[in-house]
Design a protein around this motif. Sequence first.
Motif, PDB file in Angstrom:
ATOM      1  N   ALA B 277       0.853  -1.186   0.000  1.00 28.54           N
ATOM      2  CA  ALA B 277       0.000   0.000   0.000  1.00 28.54           C
ATOM      3  C   ALA B 277       0.888   1.235   0.000  1.00 28.54           C
ATOM      4  O   ALA B 277       2.044   1.173   0.443  1.00 28.54           O
ATOM      5  CB  ALA B 277      -0.907   0.013   1.226  1.00 28.54           C
ATOM      6  N   SER B 291      -3.257   4.209   0.479  1.00 33.64           N
ATOM      7  CA  SER B 291      -3.820   4.321  -0.858  1.00 33.64           C
ATOM      8  C   SER B 291      -3.133   3.308  -1.761  1.00 33.64           C
ATOM      9  O   SER B 291      -2.186   2.639  -1.354  1.00 33.64           O
ATOM     10  CB  SER B 291      -3.661   5.748  -1.380  1.00 33.64           C
ATOM     11  OG  SER B 291      -2.670   5.816  -2.360  1.00 33.64           O
ATOM     12  N   ASP B 292      -3.634   3.209  -2.984  1.00 33.15           N
ATOM     13  CA  ASP B 292      -3.001   2.306  -3.944  1.00 33.15           C
ATOM     14  C   ASP B 292      -1.782   2.955  -4.572  1.00 33.15           C
ATOM     15  O   ASP B 292      -1.020   2.303  -5.278  1.00 33.15           O
ATOM     16  CB  ASP B 292      -3.999   1.964  -5.057  1.00 33.15           C
ATOM     17  CG  ASP B 292      -5.145   1.134  -4.519  1.00 33.15           C
ATOM     18  OD1 ASP B 292      -4.941   0.484  -3.485  1.00 33.15           O
ATOM     19  OD2 ASP B 292      -6.228   1.146  -5.127  1.00 33.15           O
TER      20      ASP B 292
END
Lengths: 505, 310
Positions: B277, B291-292
Amino acid sequence: MNSLIIRRKLAEHISRLKFPLRTLCTDAAPKVSSSHSVQSSNDHVGQQSFRNEVHSYDIAIVGGGMVGMAFACSLARMPLTKHLKVAIIDSNPALLKGLCIKKEDPPDPRVSTVTPATISLFKDVGAWKYVVQNRHAYFDQMQVWDYTGLGYTKYNARDVHKDTLGCVVENKVLHSSLLSCIQDTDFQKTIYPSRLSSMTLQPRNLSMGVDSTSSGLNERGNLAKLDLSDGNSLYAKLVVGADGSKSRVRELAGFKTTGWNYSQNAIICTVEHSVENRCAWQRFLPSGPIALLPIGDNFSNIVWTMKPKEATDRKSLAEDDFVKDVNYALDYGFGPHPKSSTLGSGGIFSWFKTDVNLSPDECFKVPPKLHVVLIGDAAHTVHPLAGQGVNLGFGDAFALSRIISEGIAVGTDIAEVLLLKKYEAERKSANVTMMAILDGFQKAYSIDFGPLNILRAAAFNGVGIFHPLKGVLFHMPQGIKDSQFSLEIDVNMVRYFPFINLVKE
Amino acid sequence: MAMALKLLKQLRGPSTTTSTILCRNIRPRFSNLRSTIRLFSDAPLSEPLTTPPHQNPHSPSPSSLNQYELAKFAAIAETWWDSEGPFKPLHQLNPTRLAFIRSTLCRHFGRDPLSPRPFEGLKFVDVGCGGGIVSEPLARLGATVTGVDAVEKNIKIARLHADLDPLTSTIEYRCTTAEKLVEEQKNFDAVFALEVIEHVADPAEFCKSLAALTVPGGATVISTINRSMRAYATAIVAAEYLLHWLPKGTHQWSSFLTPEELALILERASISVQEMAGFVYNPLTGRWSLSDDVNVNFIAYATKIKASNL
């Protein structure tokens, strides 16, 4: 109109409105000996043990009123916080004995208007089911108007796609519901039936460990020491002050607060009327607003704000005259009823195109006539305007417990500054806005000056043009949760729900 | 500017672990940061750091320290643990890192995510623990934590701070390296190396050590900075050259690893990456979130392949 019948002695009570929003004072309650109390097995009464042992807790809640108990209840209900050792410091005997509420008792004049947001918080912790077992009244309409007869605004729950705009509940019902809810859990709480007399906050300064190195570092290096008026002492990692507007915690911790001092008093009393009331009424008068809130069984609660002089005068009035005054204030006094035609097209304010979604048949209504003034009760400093005070307090309580839970999830120390700052930030910005807007309303309505009245009426009729006002008017009654317009304050935090962090001086 | 803040978490730099540490004096960074961190803080500055004399790596254990030494370390520990101080970005990032750790490791070890102490009974090691910013929360979550750091100062600070809370006083802090732990044949249910690998000279060797410390079927968690253009722009150009948040040369862009490279060297050490992540900083709220987007800062959770699968 029907003649007025006095069934009971009027005893209105006057309280000084020092603070704009609310307070939950429990410090007037008499002390009781804990030996009379009946407790459930997981309740402990904080008593100094013979060995003079001083207990340590994770959290000490100073003030076990509605907000303090809501906080405790929320901690008790969350999986990540229910293991916390909590001390509650409050001299109110009800915490030990439990409140006995009889349905046939006349309603207590200390009531709160809880918003749908608060209702859902209560439902989340499982306390609402106890509330609905007692007297409560949902209202689905709200009418706010001013004495000049120029402006009014009316809300209907269905306009905002809700079943209700709120619910009026006696404070003692809210309080006992939260208590019952905590009793359902195996939450380890210790009640100290006493008051806070002093508090020592030790800065979490590592150098203090130097002196005690030989015996290991001072194991209480980061705890606050609380001394109580009955001679008991306790330690806590985190001290939560939920002890009302005259918060001792705030005073002892030296929190600075800002705020306004309204030189106004409020008369609070319960009235009975012949027809059922499902509407919350609020009229702005030159000296302050008067509000009539349904509390069920054809009873309503009146919160009438006025100048101290007027309050003193009214206090000495005969019941008849007082009722007459109330009807005068709510209905025909000061100025005409606003005309429905002033709303929307055709009126003199038609150029304020409103996008407010009012029901077409929302014409001005005359509030119900009062038949009987029943009882009044003691000091209580809820600001009558919008009745948001206690909702803000509940919002604070649930927000703080949620943030503590989030912190525990990631292994944070519960007294960690960043965690508490997160709470502060969350409750901050809009809260000040809310206070300022309410304050603005208050100020605007204490001036009786022609052009201003028109402007004010315009503001009412054209809610759409003043966004902050619109925000308040719409979101206040329905209490939209944490979204567009949250109703939380920093000042509220400092004033009513101060927290103490122990890290830095 | 906001992006550059991400760099500050690199302050865990001094807490490196292998014998091939990029030895750098911690002080000039602090004094440099001090002026810039102020932009985000209303907090009054704490006392300026006194120059600590260079530590003898074989100095006596804390128990026999004199009062002057203790007071001195206490002053520095205040900085490590001053959430408004130079380590503020790390403190802000911490809950986000731990949220990732909690969710992945609860799943990995089959623990109840609603438990306040889900890691009860598990042995963790925090490699490059610094002042104990990660070790302490892990201990509160129930783990039996060993914190190791090559910088003795950090270990003393961490010890002092952990002793303030009974929940964290159980942490074992040691001034040593991952390699030495391997030599001692220690192993752990989970191994953590957060913001450390970009400061070691040989990441592949370092990962082998981490793998050796992890029991088969155990977990390894690593976080670092990506070698991307955005990381270059924010971590080096902005933070070091434009904003002077960090001294020039704090980070060697070429020593950063991309997620793919990290996965590859872990794979060679018999550790397979399960989840990755990114951390994204919101300058308005001052909060980090998962977040990605692994373009700048990222964290990886990996598992050591069980012996039977080898």
